[in-house]
Design a protein around this motif. Structure first.
Motif, PDB file in Angstrom:
ATOM      1  N   MET A 116      -9.533 -25.763  19.110  1.00  9.68           N
ATOM      2  CA  MET A 116      -8.916 -25.146  17.945  1.00  9.68           C
ATOM      3  C   MET A 116      -9.805 -24.013  17.486  1.00  9.68           C
ATOM      4  SD  MET A 116      -7.200 -28.284  15.859  1.00  9.68           S
ATOM      5  CE  MET A 116      -6.144 -27.154  14.928  1.00  9.68           C
ATOM      6  N   ALA A 117      -9.190 -23.077  16.776  1.00 12.17           N
ATOM      7  CA  ALA A 117      -9.928 -21.887  16.393  1.00 12.17           C
ATOM      8  C   ALA A 117      -9.416 -21.320  15.084  1.00 12.17           C
ATOM      9  CB  ALA A 117      -9.820 -20.828  17.482  1.00 12.17           C
ATOM     10  N   TRP A 118     -10.264 -20.508  14.484  1.00 15.96           N
ATOM     11  CA  TRP A 118      -9.873 -19.708  13.330  1.00 15.96           C
ATOM     12  C   TRP A 118      -9.860 -18.249  13.760  1.00 15.96           C
ATOM     13  CZ3 TRP A 118      -8.069 -21.536   8.830  1.00 15.96           C
ATOM     14  CH2 TRP A 118      -8.337 -22.866   8.498  1.00 15.96           C
ATOM     15  N   PHE A 119      -8.790 -17.565  13.412  1.00 20.39           N
ATOM     16  CA  PHE A 119      -8.660 -16.136  13.604  1.00 20.39           C
ATOM     17  C   PHE A 119      -8.470 -15.488  12.236  1.00 20.39           C
ATOM     18  CE2 PHE A 119      -8.091 -15.369  18.199  1.00 20.39           C
ATOM     19  CZ  PHE A 119      -8.035 -16.677  18.648  1.00 20.39           C
ATOM     20  N   ARG A 120      -8.683 -14.199  12.177  1.00 15.63           N
ATOM     21  CA  ARG A 120      -8.399 -13.475  10.946  1.00 15.63           C
ATOM     22  C   ARG A 120      -7.821 -12.110  11.276  1.00 15.63           C
ATOM     23  NH1 ARG A 120     -14.560 -12.437   8.664  1.00 15.63           N
ATOM     24  NH2 ARG A 120     -15.199 -10.868  10.230  1.00 15.63           N
ATOM     25  N   GLN A 121      -7.033 -11.609  10.342  1.00 15.74           N
ATOM     26  CA  GLN A 121      -6.434 -10.291  10.509  1.00 15.74           C
ATOM     27  C   GLN A 121      -6.675  -9.487   9.247  1.00 15.74           C
ATOM     28  OE1 GLN A 121      -2.380 -10.344  11.813  1.00 15.74           O
ATOM     29  NE2 GLN A 121      -2.414  -8.173  12.345  1.00 15.74           N
ATOM     30  N   PRO A 122      -7.648  -8.570   9.289  1.00 22.67           N
ATOM     31  CA  PRO A 122      -7.896  -7.708   8.126  1.00 22.67           C
ATOM     32  C   PRO A 122      -6.721  -6.758   7.912  1.00 22.67           C
ATOM     33  CG  PRO A 122      -9.770  -7.726   9.645  1.00 22.67           C
ATOM     34  CD  PRO A 122      -8.613  -8.351  10.360  1.00 22.67           C
ATOM     35  N   PRO A 123      -6.584  -6.218   6.727  1.00 30.68           N
ATOM     36  CA  PRO A 123      -5.483  -5.288   6.457  1.00 30.68           C
ATOM     37  C   PRO A 123      -5.496  -4.116   7.426  1.00 30.68           C
ATOM     38  CG  PRO A 123      -6.602  -5.899   4.424  1.00 30.68           C
ATOM     39  CD  PRO A 123      -7.415  -6.457   5.539  1.00 30.68           C
ATOM     40  N   GLY A 124      -4.362  -3.861   8.062  1.00 35.11           N
ATOM     41  CA  GLY A 124      -4.232  -2.719   8.953  1.00 35.11           C
ATOM     42  C   GLY A 124      -4.919  -2.857  10.294  1.00 35.11           C
ATOM     43  N   LYS A 125      -5.410  -4.066  10.612  1.00 33.76           N
ATOM     44  CA  LYS A 125      -6.123  -4.260  11.872  1.00 33.76           C
ATOM     45  C   LYS A 125      -5.505  -5.406  12.662  1.00 33.76           C
ATOM     46  CE  LYS A 125     -10.557  -2.527  10.151  1.00 33.76           C
ATOM     47  NZ  LYS A 125     -12.024  -2.813  10.027  1.00 33.76           N
ATOM     48  N   GLY A 126      -5.987  -5.576  13.884  1.00 38.64           N
ATOM     49  CA  GLY A 126      -5.493  -6.647  14.726  1.00 38.64           C
ATOM     50  C   GLY A 126      -6.150  -7.977  14.410  1.00 38.64           C
ATOM     51  N   ARG A 127      -5.611  -9.030  15.015  1.00 38.02           N
ATOM     52  CA  ARG A 127      -6.137 -10.361  14.794  1.00 38.02           C
ATOM     53  C   ARG A 127      -7.380 -10.569  15.656  1.00 38.02           C
ATOM     54  NH1 ARG A 127      -1.670 -15.021  14.486  1.00 38.02           N
ATOM     55  NH2 ARG A 127      -0.823 -13.398  13.152  1.00 38.02           N
ATOM     56  N   GLU A 128      -8.414 -11.146  15.070  1.00 38.95           N
ATOM     57  CA  GLU A 128      -9.680 -11.331  15.775  1.00 38.95           C
ATOM     58  C   GLU A 128     -10.174 -12.760  15.641  1.00 38.95           C
ATOM     59  OE1 GLU A 128     -11.788  -8.291  13.621  1.00 38.95           O
ATOM     60  OE2 GLU A 128     -12.563  -9.705  12.145  1.00 38.95           O
ATOM     61  N   GLY A 129     -10.819 -13.232  16.687  1.00 42.44           N
ATOM     62  CA  GLY A 129     -11.366 -14.579  16.667  1.00 42.44           C
ATOM     63  C   GLY A 129     -12.589 -14.668  15.788  1.00 42.44           C
ATOM     64  N   VAL A 130     -12.663 -15.695  14.967  1.00 43.23           N
ATOM     65  CA  VAL A 130     -13.768 -15.906  14.050  1.00 43.23           C
ATOM     66  C   VAL A 130     -14.661 -17.044  14.532  1.00 43.23           C
ATOM     67  CG1 VAL A 130     -14.387 -16.555  11.699  1.00 43.23           C
ATOM     68  CG2 VAL A 130     -12.418 -15.062  12.102  1.00 43.23           C
ATOM     69  N   ALA A 131     -14.058 -18.173  14.834  1.00 35.53           N
ATOM     70  CA  ALA A 131     -14.817 -19.347  15.264  1.00 35.53           C
ATOM     71  C   ALA A 131     -13.888 -20.288  16.014  1.00 35.53           C
ATOM     72  CB  ALA A 131     -15.429 -20.068  14.073  1.00 35.53           C
ATOM     73  N   ALA A 132     -14.478 -21.079  16.889  1.00 32.60           N
ATOM     74  CA  ALA A 132     -13.674 -22.020  17.665  1.00 32.60           C
ATOM     75  C   ALA A 132     -14.481 -23.274  17.946  1.00 32.60           C
ATOM     76  CB  ALA A 132     -13.213 -21.384  18.965  1.00 32.60           C
ATOM     77  N   ILE A 133     -13.764 -24.344  18.232  1.00 32.99           N
ATOM     78  CA  ILE A 133     -14.414 -25.598  18.581  1.00 32.99           C
ATOM     79  C   ILE A 133     -13.688 -26.211  19.769  1.00 32.99           C
ATOM     80  CG2 ILE A 133     -13.047 -26.908  16.895  1.00 32.99           C
ATOM     81  CD1 ILE A 133     -15.626 -28.597  16.410  1.00 32.99           C
ATOM     82  N   TYR A 134     -14.473 -26.618  20.776  1.00 35.69           N
ATOM     83  CA  TYR A 134     -13.917 -27.297  21.929  1.00 35.69           C
ATOM     84  C   TYR A 134     -14.015 -28.772  21.630  1.00 35.69           C
ATOM     85  CZ  TYR A 134     -12.515 -27.566  26.824  1.00 35.69           C
ATOM     86  OH  TYR A 134     -11.807 -27.765  27.984  1.00 35.69           O
ATOM     87  N   ARG A 135     -12.873 -29.426  21.485  1.00 36.81           N
ATOM     88  CA  ARG A 135     -12.850 -30.737  20.858  1.00 36.81           C
ATOM     89  C   ARG A 135     -13.474 -31.837  21.711  1.00 36.81           C
ATOM     90  NH1 ARG A 135      -6.990 -31.181  18.093  1.00 36.81           N
ATOM     91  NH2 ARG A 135      -8.044 -32.476  16.567  1.00 36.81           N
ATOM     92  N   ASP A 136     -13.421 -31.694  23.005  1.00 34.85           N
ATOM     93  CA  ASP A 136     -13.959 -32.756  23.864  1.00 34.85           C
ATOM     94  C   ASP A 136     -15.435 -33.024  23.587  1.00 34.85           C
ATOM     95  OD1 ASP A 136     -12.084 -32.461  26.995  1.00 34.85           O
ATOM     96  OD2 ASP A 136     -11.588 -33.241  25.006  1.00 34.85           O
ATOM     97  N   ASP A 137     -16.219 -31.959  23.448  1.00 32.85           N
ATOM     98  CA  ASP A 137     -17.648 -32.160  23.251  1.00 32.85           C
ATOM     99  C   ASP A 137     -18.153 -31.585  21.927  1.00 32.85           C
ATOM    100  OD1 ASP A 137     -18.661 -29.491  25.583  1.00 32.85           O
ATOM    101  OD2 ASP A 137     -17.563 -29.443  23.690  1.00 32.85           O
ATOM    102  N   GLY A 138     -17.241 -31.022  21.134  1.00 34.88           N
ATOM    103  CA  GLY A 138     -17.624 -30.507  19.826  1.00 34.88           C
ATOM    104  C   GLY A 138     -18.386 -29.207  19.849  1.00 34.88           C
TER     105      GLY A 138
END
Length: 130
Positions: free
Chosen positions: A34-56
């Protein structure tokens, strides 16, 4: 029916903190990552943080390292993003996303790309004023 529901956004002054939550659903309970993305005003969506659940294992964009922490509560299938030292440039709509399958060897190089994530939330707005 939404598979992911974000909450916790709001307006804060620079230097403040917020904690975002993302509630999962039956469809996302077995997501490999699972991951968090963000989209600033007028810009594209970018990855912020992610976690691989099997091993954390966790992954962060350089712009948020040391300030943001991603975590998960496996008991209630909730994903969190704790944000400290917020800056005006963190202002964006924040989305959580779930990925049903991807080998870790590929995930570590591609987590920040929105392509391939199977489920998305509707987003929660974070506004940071200077």
């Amino acid at each position: 029916q939404a598979q992911l529901v974000e909450s916790g956004g709001g307006s804060v002054q620079a230097g403040g903190s917020l904690k975002l939550s993302c509630a999962g659903s039956r469809e996302t309970f077995n997501a490999v990552a699972m991951a968090w993305f963000r989209q600033p005003p007028g810009k594209g969506r970018e990855g912020v943080a992610a976690i691989y659940r099997d091993d954390g294992s966790t992954y962060y964009d350089d712009s948020v390292k040391g300030r943001f922490t991603i975590s998960q509560d496996n008991a209630d299938h909730t994903l969190y993003l704790e944000m400290h030292g917020l800056k005006p440039e963190d202002t964006a709509m924040y989305y959580c996303a779930a990925l049903t399958y991807r080998p870790k060897s590929i995930f570590v190089r591609t987590w920040h790309l929105q392509l391939g994530y199977n489920f998305w939330g509707q987003g929660t707005q974070v506004t940071v004023s200077s």
